[in-house]
Design an enzyme around this catalytic site. Structure first.
Site, PDB file in Angstrom:
ATOM      1  N   ARG A  77       0.774  -1.195  -0.048  1.00  0.00           N
ATOM      2  CA  ARG A  77       0.188  -0.237  -0.013  1.00  0.00           C
ATOM      3  C   ARG A  77       1.016   1.195  -0.100  1.00  0.00           C
ATOM      4  NH1 ARG A  77      -2.666  -4.117   2.131  1.00  0.00           N
ATOM      5  NH2 ARG A  77      -0.698  -4.486   2.990  1.00  0.00           N
ATOM      6  N   THR A  78       1.858   1.563   0.956  1.00  0.00           N
ATOM      7  CA  THR A  78       2.603   2.520   1.215  1.00  0.00           C
ATOM      8  C   THR A  78       3.400   2.874  -0.206  1.00  0.00           C
ATOM      9  OG1 THR A  78       2.589   1.902   3.338  1.00  0.00           O
ATOM     10  CG2 THR A  78       3.888   3.944   2.767  1.00  0.00           C
ATOM     11  N   LYS A 113      25.661  -5.030  -0.825  1.00  0.00           N
ATOM     12  CA  LYS A 113      27.237  -5.203  -0.761  1.00  0.00           C
ATOM     13  C   LYS A 113      28.011  -4.403   0.382  1.00  0.00           C
ATOM     14  CE  LYS A 113      26.540  -4.510  -5.845  1.00  0.00           C
ATOM     15  NZ  LYS A 113      26.736  -3.264  -6.871  1.00  0.00           N
ATOM     16  N   ARG A 155      11.495   3.792   3.809  1.00  0.00           N
ATOM     17  CA  ARG A 155      10.752   2.889   4.890  1.00  0.00           C
ATOM     18  C   ARG A 155      12.107   2.036   5.281  1.00  0.00           C
ATOM     19  NH1 ARG A 155       5.678  -1.038   4.709  1.00  0.00           N
ATOM     20  NH2 ARG A 155       4.784   0.761   5.151  1.00  0.00           N
ATOM     21  N   HIS A 194       4.611   5.765  11.557  1.00  0.00           N
ATOM     22  CA  HIS A 194       4.275   5.421  10.292  1.00  0.00           C
ATOM     23  C   HIS A 194       3.152   6.713   9.935  1.00  0.00           C
ATOM     24  CE1 HIS A 194       3.155   4.050   6.402  1.00  0.00           C
ATOM     25  NE2 HIS A 194       2.780   2.830   6.817  1.00  0.00           N
TER      26      HIS A 194
END
Ligand code: CP
Length: 310
Positions: A62-63, A90, A112, A140
């Site tokens: 969703r986000t 890496k 995120r 959030h």
């Protein structure tokens, strides 16, 4: 709104540092953008020429998608980087990644990350505006805002409401943003969940920590259910999901204790049959898909406002 109000936030890192006027302004801006998504041609030139990077180090449906849709509907150029395709695999640090992205001169970075505080840290190393799309167990903010937009749309206010939040409060960044946001707007929060999943300090914030489901849900205007965040539990904090569902799952009977016009909400993804039963998730009081729709409008508003528009 206070006379002379001006939205002054360069970054959107949390709800904690947004005032009631800020929240009201973001929601009003989002409400004005919502109709763009209902047009046959869903595009306005507002952010033409802006470069937006979606930097997602944790999974998201969703986000991530709604930030990308929001950016594209405002004609920005968007680019996606995920953990598996970035050079962090890496050994590059987040700060080095940020500095290198910053050297390409983006306007907004949406992050995120599993580390609580990662967006705050990033904001100190880049010239771009940073929007927190969920950091660890911290906050959030765009989810908290879309939840408030959905409640305001249905209840026509954000004050004097009883909001019941059920489940894994400890690990839920959504719960933390919702608690701070709804309290700031003048509503009351009642939480219920296993003792191991209730964080300390809630009572000091003014939250009522309930000892049973009925106390939390009785006469509630909103019943918000949360996913058990198994990925954030090193040691099991629950006996079993079956037992959890029996005690903490929101069934039709539990929902009937709330007000007849109560809203059933969930940030997604839902574990159907565990924290929320399918008949309630799909029932007439559920506004879960309205939350998703409003997510695009809220994210359009955030992109618009952090680029200096008011
Ligand atoms: N509500 C939410 O954050 O969903 P995603 O994890 O799919 O983005």
């Amino acid at each position: 709104m206070t006379t002379g109000y001006f939205f002054s936030h360069r970054h959107i890192l949390d709800i904690e540092h947004l005032s009631a006027d800020d929240i009201d302004h973001i929601l009003t801006t989002a409400e004005s953008f919502k109709e763009i998504s209902a047009r046959p041609i869903k595009k306005v030139p507002t952010l033409r020429g802006n470069t937006i990077i979606n930097l997602f180090f944790e999974p998201s449906t969703r986000t991530r998608l709604s930030f990308e849709i929001a950016a594209k509907r405002m004609s920005a150029d968007t680019f996606n980087i995920s953990a598996s395709t970035s050079s962090t695999t890496k050994g590059e640090t987040l700060i080095d990644t940020a500095r290198n992205i910053s050297a390409m001169n983006p306007d907004i970075i949406i992050l995120r990350h599993s580390f609580s505080g990662a967006p705050h840290m990033l904001s100190q190393y880049v010239n771009a505006a940073v929007i927190n799309a969920g950091d660890g167990t911290h906050e959030h903010p765009s989810q908290g805002l879309l939840d408030m937009m959905t409640v305001r749309e249905h209840k026509k206010r954000l004050n004097n409401l009883k909001i019941a939040i059920i489940g894994d409060i400890l690990h839920s960044r959504v719960a933390h943003s919702d608690i701070l946001g709804f309290l700031r707007m003048g509503s009351e929060i009642f939480v219920y969940g296993p003792g191991t999943l209730i964080p300390p300090g809630l009572k000091e914030l003014g939250v009522t920590v309930c000892s049973n489901m009925k106390e939390a849900v009785q006469d509630a205007d909103v019943v918000m259910t949360l996913r058990i965040q198994k990925e954030r539990q090193d040691d099991p904090l629950l006996p079993s999901l079956r037992e959890y569902a029996a005690v903490y799952g929101v069934t039709a009977q539990v929902a009937s204790w709330a007000r007849p016009d109560a809203l059933i909400m969930h940030p997604g993804p839902i574990n159907r049959g565990i924290e929320l039963m399918p008949d309630v998730a799909d029932g007439s009081q559920s506004v879960i898909l309205d939350q998703v729709t409003n997510g695009v409008a809220v994210r359009m508003a955030l992109l618009y406002l952090v680029t200096g528009n008011n």
